[in-house]
Motif scaffolding. Structure first.
Motif, PDB file in Angstrom:
ATOM      1  N   LYS A 194       0.739  -1.209   0.212  1.00 42.71           N
ATOM      2  CA  LYS A 194      -0.025  -0.049  -0.090  1.00 42.71           C
ATOM      3  C   LYS A 194       0.773   1.295   0.023  1.00 42.71           C
ATOM      4  O   LYS A 194       1.886   1.418   0.737  1.00 42.71           O
ATOM      5  N   GLN A 229       2.143   4.757   0.905  1.00 42.99           N
ATOM      6  CA  GLN A 229       2.250   5.587   1.762  1.00 42.99           C
ATOM      7  C   GLN A 229       1.320   6.707   1.861  1.00 42.99           C
ATOM      8  O   GLN A 229       0.879   7.481   2.910  1.00 42.99           O
ATOM      9  N   PHE A 230       0.820   7.028   0.669  1.00 37.74           N
ATOM     10  CA  PHE A 230      -0.047   8.012   0.430  1.00 37.74           C
ATOM     11  C   PHE A 230      -1.620   7.932  -0.038  1.00 37.74           C
ATOM     12  O   PHE A 230      -2.342   8.489  -0.264  1.00 37.74           O
ATOM     13  N   SER A 261      -5.271   5.862   0.991  1.00 35.06           N
ATOM     14  CA  SER A 261      -6.317   5.133   1.787  1.00 35.06           C
ATOM     15  C   SER A 261      -6.353   3.796   1.848  1.00 35.06           C
ATOM     16  O   SER A 261      -6.038   3.233   0.677  1.00 35.06           O
ATOM     17  N   GLU A 314       0.125  -3.556   4.214  1.00 36.26           N
ATOM     18  CA  GLU A 314       0.215  -2.431   4.770  1.00 36.26           C
ATOM     19  C   GLU A 314       1.879  -2.088   5.255  1.00 36.26           C
ATOM     20  O   GLU A 314       2.230  -3.135   5.918  1.00 36.26           O
ATOM     21  N   THR A 351       1.360   4.833   6.750  1.00 34.59           N
ATOM     22  CA  THR A 351       0.838   5.975   6.189  1.00 34.59           C
ATOM     23  C   THR A 351       1.949   7.097   6.368  1.00 34.59           C
ATOM     24  O   THR A 351       2.298   7.212   7.554  1.00 34.59           O
ATOM     25  N   THR A 352       2.252   8.053   5.598  1.00 38.42           N
ATOM     26  CA  THR A 352       2.925   9.003   5.673  1.00 38.42           C
ATOM     27  C   THR A 352       2.321  10.071   6.970  1.00 38.42           C
ATOM     28  O   THR A 352       1.293  10.303   6.573  1.00 38.42           O
ATOM     29  N   LEU A 356       5.906   7.634   9.744  1.00 39.30           N
ATOM     30  CA  LEU A 356       4.910   6.825   9.217  1.00 39.30           C
ATOM     31  C   LEU A 356       4.066   6.297  10.371  1.00 39.30           C
ATOM     32  O   LEU A 356       4.541   6.382  11.554  1.00 39.30           O
ATOM     33  N   ASP A 399      -2.646   2.711  10.543  1.00 39.27           N
ATOM     34  CA  ASP A 399      -3.970   2.603  10.997  1.00 39.27           C
ATOM     35  C   ASP A 399      -4.457   1.270  10.851  1.00 39.27           C
ATOM     36  O   ASP A 399      -4.666   0.826   9.958  1.00 39.27           O
ATOM     37  N   SER A 453       7.062  -0.287   8.119  1.00 38.87           N
ATOM     38  CA  SER A 453       5.954   0.774   9.024  1.00 38.87           C
ATOM     39  C   SER A 453       6.843   1.494   9.931  1.00 38.87           C
ATOM     40  O   SER A 453       6.201   2.640  10.457  1.00 38.87           O
TER      41      SER A 453
END
Length: 267
Positions: free
Chosen positions: A133, A135-136, A138, A161, A164-165, A171, A174, A196
């Motif tokens: 996925k 980093q940018f 959803s 996963e 996410t940035t 990072l 979620d 992660s």
């Protein structure tokens, strides 16, 4: 696909683990042997991970690999000697065709997860495709990347996963995204517990990390029902040629796996 059935048709999570990049045959075989022994002991389906080259590095002088064919032949040797599937990253449609001759799973790096030509090329090899996925992105947006693989005639796909940035140099994971991707993508979902914890975009041009939190991320991933765990591991991370700042030291892996197995059984 036999690999997918073996990994997802059991109550236990599956494991993708190995060094960030293939640095040499001796090191790769040592890691594969050690992790194979542990996963056999704990009944964990195992896929050896190793990049045959690193195309995404912060600086021009960063290590990128020992040579494409040489590294791919090492992956093929591990596949044959230990009778385990192997996964490697690809960065171009040409990489997909070349690597598919040596490995079982083609991995799409997070930065490239929207690259249509790359996804289609990987799908058309018939190999399983693991899409990391972005980093940018959803979690629910990953269904479009998965659709590109399926609509190209390949149902053998999973997503990973990897955080996410969060700001410029951090990072965050979620964990709602695990369930969202399982529901939206209808495929296995893996949690990458090492990438992660990267701290990208450091001023020195070398990515940092928080390996002391690997256990925390891994436990949470298993607790929320991830199908698989992705871990980069190395006998001596401080001297690894890539991503040493966030890899798990090889001798710490057994203790972590034991805890994760207990959590999974408790569920």
């Amino acid at each position: 696909m036999k690999i997918l059935n073996e990994m997802t048709g059991q109550e236990m999570f599956f494991l993708l683990a190995g060094p960030c990049v293939i640095e040499g045959e001796e090191m790769a075989l040592k890691i594969a042997e050690h992790v194979s022994e542990l996963t056999d002991k704990w009944g964990i389906p195992y896929v050896f991970k190793g990049s045959f080259k690193k195309a995404n590095r912060s600086r021009l002088d960063s290590f990128t690999g020992i040579g494409d064919e040489k590294a791919l032949k090492i992956l093929a040797k591990i596949r044959k000697d230990f009778q385990i599937p192997v996964v490697t990253d690809i960065h171009s449609p040409e990489d997909a065709v070349m690597a598919a001759e040596y490995v079982d799973i083609l991995q799409i790096p997070a930065f490239l997860c929207r690259q249509t030509d790359l996804l289609v090329a990987a799908a058309k090899t018939g190999r399983m495709v693991n899409i990391k996925k972005g980093q940018f992105l959803s979690p629910d947006a990953m269904r479009f990347a998965v659709d590109k693989v399926r609509e190209s005639g390949n149902e053998n796909v999973m997503v990973t996963e990897r955080g996410t940035t969060f700001g410029y140099q951090d990072l965050v994971v979620d964990y709602r995204g695990i369930k969202i991707m399982q529901q939206e993508c209808q495929c296995p979902v893996v949690v990458d517990v090492t990438h992660s914890l990267q701290q990208p975009n450091q001023s020195c041009g070398v990515t940092g990390g928080q390996p002391q939190l690997i256990e925390t991320i891994a436990k949470a991933g298993i607790a929320v029902g991830a199908d698989g765990i992705f871990i980069e591991t190395h006998p001596d991370p401080k001297n690894a040629k890539s991503d040493g700042a966030n890899m798990l030291r090889l001798d710490l892996l057994e203790g972590l796996l034991e805890k994760l197995v207990r959590i999974r059984k408790a569920l």
